[in-house]
Design an enzyme around this catalytic site. Structure first.
Site, PDB file in Angstrom:
ATOM      1  N   GLY A  18       0.824  -1.198   0.000  1.00  0.00           N
ATOM      2  CA  GLY A  18       0.000   0.000   0.000  1.00  0.00           C
ATOM      3  C   GLY A  18       0.859   1.249   0.000  1.00  0.00           C
ATOM      4  N   GLY A  20       0.763   5.511   0.932  1.00  0.00           N
ATOM      5  CA  GLY A  20       0.089   6.613   1.594  1.00  0.00           C
ATOM      6  C   GLY A  20       0.831   7.905   1.351  1.00  0.00           C
ATOM      7  N   GLY A  21       0.310   8.984   1.926  1.00  0.00           N
ATOM      8  CA  GLY A  21       0.927  10.281   1.731  1.00  0.00           C
ATOM      9  C   GLY A  21       2.298  10.394   2.355  1.00  0.00           C
ATOM     10  CB  THR A  24       5.598   3.011   0.125  1.00  0.00           C
ATOM     11  OG1 THR A  24       5.333   4.226  -0.601  1.00  0.00           O
ATOM     12  CG2 THR A  24       5.194   1.819  -0.727  1.00  0.00           C
ATOM     13  CB  VAL A  25       3.089  -0.713   3.807  1.00  0.00           C
ATOM     14  CG1 VAL A  25       3.287  -2.011   4.592  1.00  0.00           C
ATOM     15  CG2 VAL A  25       2.802   0.445   4.767  1.00  0.00           C
ATOM     16  CE  LYS A  40       3.849   4.168   8.376  1.00  0.00           C
ATOM     17  NZ  LYS A  40       2.964   4.477   9.531  1.00  0.00           N
ATOM     18  CG  ASP A 123      -4.836   8.604  13.816  1.00  0.00           C
ATOM     19  OD1 ASP A 123      -5.939   9.128  13.536  1.00  0.00           O
ATOM     20  OD2 ASP A 123      -3.947   8.390  12.971  1.00  0.00           O
TER      21      ASP A 123
END
Length: 288
Positions: A18, A20-21, A24-25, A40, A123
């Site tokens: 995946g 993200g901003g 990256t994973v 990650k 969160d």
């Protein structure tokens, strides 16, 4: 960024899980080790002190928590972290209401455990709840303590004194970079953010309960309790609007559901349920 087949500090990258901003994973593994890990890696444009600090903080605080439904994190690098691979996506991948309630119960127990240690996640949201593909066997896992708050002052002092990590960590958890002291600011995802977080007040276990209630509403009704066209409107809704009533517009949903949710979403933290577990137990009871 590493590419499939490349080596990152002893981890061979297999594929991207995946993006993200901020990071990256990747799915990766060490040669000779059959168990994969989720790696990650901060995106190149996010390798700044603040992003590194959150990465380090997540590693530090998960090391304080020993719970089957909190992610295990194994090794911290300069711009990456190696952690438990959970193969079923996030909790929205579950299709049965009973499974979603079971996942919420597991995460509630994990949160209450963290609260007893003086740690508030800050969160809680669907994206931070992963599930195993074989849910009946592995269940749900809470991830990302990067913006968590440490309530106990003595714990915060000890973290700072020890360089940001416990000296008694399991030897299997390797630290390649020294973790920093806890941050002074708290970030939050707006659709799930408790009023006290938005006002800059001290969070508590009730703060996570509010976010868990927002998550539960989304999982059980399709949308979080408050939606808006702008961030300012969403903040205003959390601060001032009463929780919407879901039973009148969702066939089969009992009015007791609205009562349970309304308590968890009270503007004042002390007016909410006694624990995250109590919230989910009440939801399970009214949805039987």
């Amino acid at each position: 960024m590493p590419q499939p087949g490349e080596d990152l500090r002893g981890y061979v990258i297999e594929r991207t899980l995946g993006r993200g901003g901020s990071a990256t994973v990747f799915l990766a593994r060490r040669p000779g080790d059959p168990a994969p890990v989720a790696l990650k890696v901060l995106n190149p444009d996010q390798r700044n002190p603040e992003a590194r600090h959150r990465l380090e903080r997540a590693f530090v605080l998960t090391g304080q928590i020993d719970h089957p439904h909190v992610v295990s994190e194994y090794e911290l690098g300069p711009d990456w972290i190696a952690m438990q691979y959970v193969d079923g996506g996030n909790v929205t991948a579950l299709t049965e209401t009973a499974d979603r309630l079971a996942a919420l119960a597991q995460i509630a127990d994990a949160l209450d455990h963290a609260h007893r240690l003086g740690i508030v996640h800050c969160d809680v949201k669907p994206a931070n709840i992963l599930v195993h593909q074989d849910f009946s066997k592995g269940g749900a896992v809470l991830i990302d303590f990067g913006v968590a708050h440490v309530l106990a002052e003595d714990m915060a002092r000890r973290l700072a004194r020890d360089g940001g990590h416990r000296l008694s960590l399991d030897p299997a958890r390797r630290i390649t970079r020294q973790a920093a002291a806890p941050p002074t600011t708290v970030l939050a995802s707006l659709p799930y953010a408790a009023p006290e977080l938005l006002l800059g007040r001290m969070p508590s276990g009730s703060t996570d309960q509010y976010s868990l209630a927002c998550t539960a509403v989304e999982l059980l009704t399709g949308t979080p309790p408050f939606t808006a066209e702008t961030a300012d409107q969403l903040v205003d809704a959390h601060l001032h609007e009463p929780p919407p009533r879901f039973a009148p517009r969702i066939p089969g949903l009992p009015h007791a559901f609205d009562t349970v949710v309304a308590t968890a979403l009270m503007k004042e933290p002390d007016a909410r349920h006694d624990s995250c577990t109590e919230l989910v137990e009440l939801l399970q009871r009214v949805l039987r």
